[in-house]
Structure formats: C-alpha cells, structure tokens
Enzyme design. Structure first.
Site, PDB file in Angstrom:
ATOM      1  N   CYS A 191       0.525  -1.068   0.076  1.00  0.00           N
ATOM      2  CA  CYS A 191       0.385  -0.349  -0.017  1.00  0.00           C
ATOM      3  C   CYS A 191       0.899   0.847   0.347  1.00  0.00           C
ATOM      4  O   CYS A 191       1.836   1.265   0.954  1.00  0.00           O
ATOM      5  CB  CYS A 191      -1.072   0.349   0.471  1.00  0.00           C
ATOM      6  SG  CYS A 191      -1.890   1.200   1.300  1.00  0.00           S
ATOM      7  N   GLU A 201      -8.657  -1.064  -3.209  1.00  0.00           N
ATOM      8  CA  GLU A 201      -9.261   0.881  -3.638  1.00  0.00           C
ATOM      9  C   GLU A 201     -10.173   0.805  -3.151  1.00  0.00           C
ATOM     10  O   GLU A 201     -10.825   2.192  -2.487  1.00  0.00           O
ATOM     11  CB  GLU A 201      -8.445   1.325  -4.807  1.00  0.00           C
ATOM     12  CG  GLU A 201      -7.201   1.079  -5.761  1.00  0.00           C
ATOM     13  CD  GLU A 201      -6.911   1.593  -4.696  1.00  0.00           C
ATOM     14  OE1 GLU A 201      -6.823   2.845  -3.680  1.00  0.00           O
ATOM     15  OE2 GLU A 201      -4.936   1.409  -4.464  1.00  0.00           O
ATOM     16  N   HIS A 245     -10.391   1.207   0.478  1.00  0.00           N
ATOM     17  CA  HIS A 245      -9.928   2.555   1.327  1.00  0.00           C
ATOM     18  C   HIS A 245     -11.570   3.404   1.060  1.00  0.00           C
ATOM     19  O   HIS A 245     -11.491   4.354   1.868  1.00  0.00           O
ATOM     20  CB  HIS A 245      -8.804   3.067   0.172  1.00  0.00           C
ATOM     21  CG  HIS A 245      -7.214   2.751   0.591  1.00  0.00           C
ATOM     22  ND1 HIS A 245      -7.133   2.186   1.416  1.00  0.00           N
ATOM     23  CD2 HIS A 245      -6.343   1.851  -0.340  1.00  0.00           C
ATOM     24  CE1 HIS A 245      -5.296   2.025   1.983  1.00  0.00           C
ATOM     25  NE2 HIS A 245      -5.091   2.097   0.316  1.00  0.00           N
TER      26      HIS A 245
END
EC number: 3.5.1.88
Length: 193
Positions: free
Chosen positions: A112, A155, A158
């Site tokens: 990450c 993603e 996130h």
C-alpha cells in the site's frame, strides 16, 4: 505488454499536482469516505492530483483518502493477469466478487502506498468487478483478474475505511510492520511530492 491501456470510460485526467501520501493511522484512512454528490471541476482537479501522485509513487491505484481527502473515489492504471493495462476513475465504488463456490483465491504479495515499502501475502479473490460513477456522474464498470482484481478490491476497501493490513492475521501484520520499519527512512513525510 501493450503500450496503450484500455480506457473503457475515457482516459485518466492529467495536469494534477503531486501531493504527499497520507499514512495509515491518519483518521481519514480508517473511516468510510463521503459519497461523491457533486461532479464538478473540483472533483476533476482532485482526480488529476490523485493520478499525478499515483504515478509519482509508482503505484497502480490510489484512493482519495491516500492524499488526505474524505471522498469515496479512486483512480487506477493496472495490468490484469495477461499484462493488459486498464485505466479508470471510480466514484462511490461498489465491489462484486464471485460467489463463494465459484471463487478462487490468489495469495499474492500486496502493498500500500500509504504504508510504503512493505509487502506481504494477502489472499483475495482472483476476479473482481467494481461499479460506480465516473467524473461526469456516468455509470462505470470495471472487471478484471490478476493484479487488476487485487487493485479494484484494495482501492474499494480504502473508500470504506479498510486498509489491507486490517485483513491480515497478526503474524503477517507484524511482518508487514517490520518490513515497513526497515525502509521507513526512504519515504519521508512529504513523499512522493
């Protein structure tokens, strides 16, 4: 690998500024992000900054929270299992994975940009689809296997306030922390700006 990426919903925005990477532990990284409601010049400018920052950090994807913005959006430029790159912007992503009986796990290394320089094995389904909206509010859908499947899942996580370390057992989390600590000096607070 082909030079031209697939851009089914148009090219990535350009002209953005590289911003410092927000790190794990920062509150914005650990909460669900605000849904995109306004598709305007400010959103396009944010996406352009995200693209510039992703490329400066040699990443394949970047969520808005990774540059400190509480916005449910990510950008990506990532190859699939055959090496074909796909690029895109997804606002308000919704992830769809194969049913459990049809799901194959890919236990490859993952890292990450908000915890730079460290990689450990993280099992994820080897195929994923994300739907959402593009920068003009139009419906977008991206699907893929290989690294692209991992990227779409990472993603989207996130935007929900999940970092991939949250998915790791304690032993792997400790290994990830040690790997990160060994190279931390190579990634100062303003990196990659």
């Amino acid at each position: 690998m082909p030079d031209e990426p697939l851009a089914p919903h148009g090219p990535l925005p350009t002209g953005g500024a590289v911003r410092p990477m927000t790190r794990w532990g920062t509150p914005v990284m650990h909460r669900a992000q605000a849904q995109v409601r306004a598709y305007d010049d400010a959103l396009r400018a944010l996406a352009a900054d995200m693209v510039a920052t992703m490329y400066a950090a040699d990443g394949v994807g970047l969520a808005a929270c990774q540059i400190g913005e509480d916005v449910a959006m990510f950008v990506f430029d990532c190859p699939d299992a055959d090496g074909q790159r796909t690029v895109g912007v997804v606002c308000n992503p919704v992830l769809t994975l194969p049913e459990v009986g049809d799901r194959n796990l890919d236990a490859d290394d993952e890292g990450c940009l908000s915890f730079p320089g460290a990689f450990v094995e993280c099992a994820r389904p080897d195929f994923a689809t994300v739907t959402g909206t593009g920068l003009d509010g139009e419906l977008v859908t991206y699907s893929g296997d290989g690294l692209l499947a991992r990227c779409l899942q990472h993603e989207t996580d996130h935007t929900l306030g999940t970092v991939f370390g949250d998915r790791l057992p304690t032993k792997l989390r400790k290994r990830l922390q040690k790997a990160h600590d060994r190279v931390a000096d190579e990634f100062p607070p303003e990196w990659p700006a």
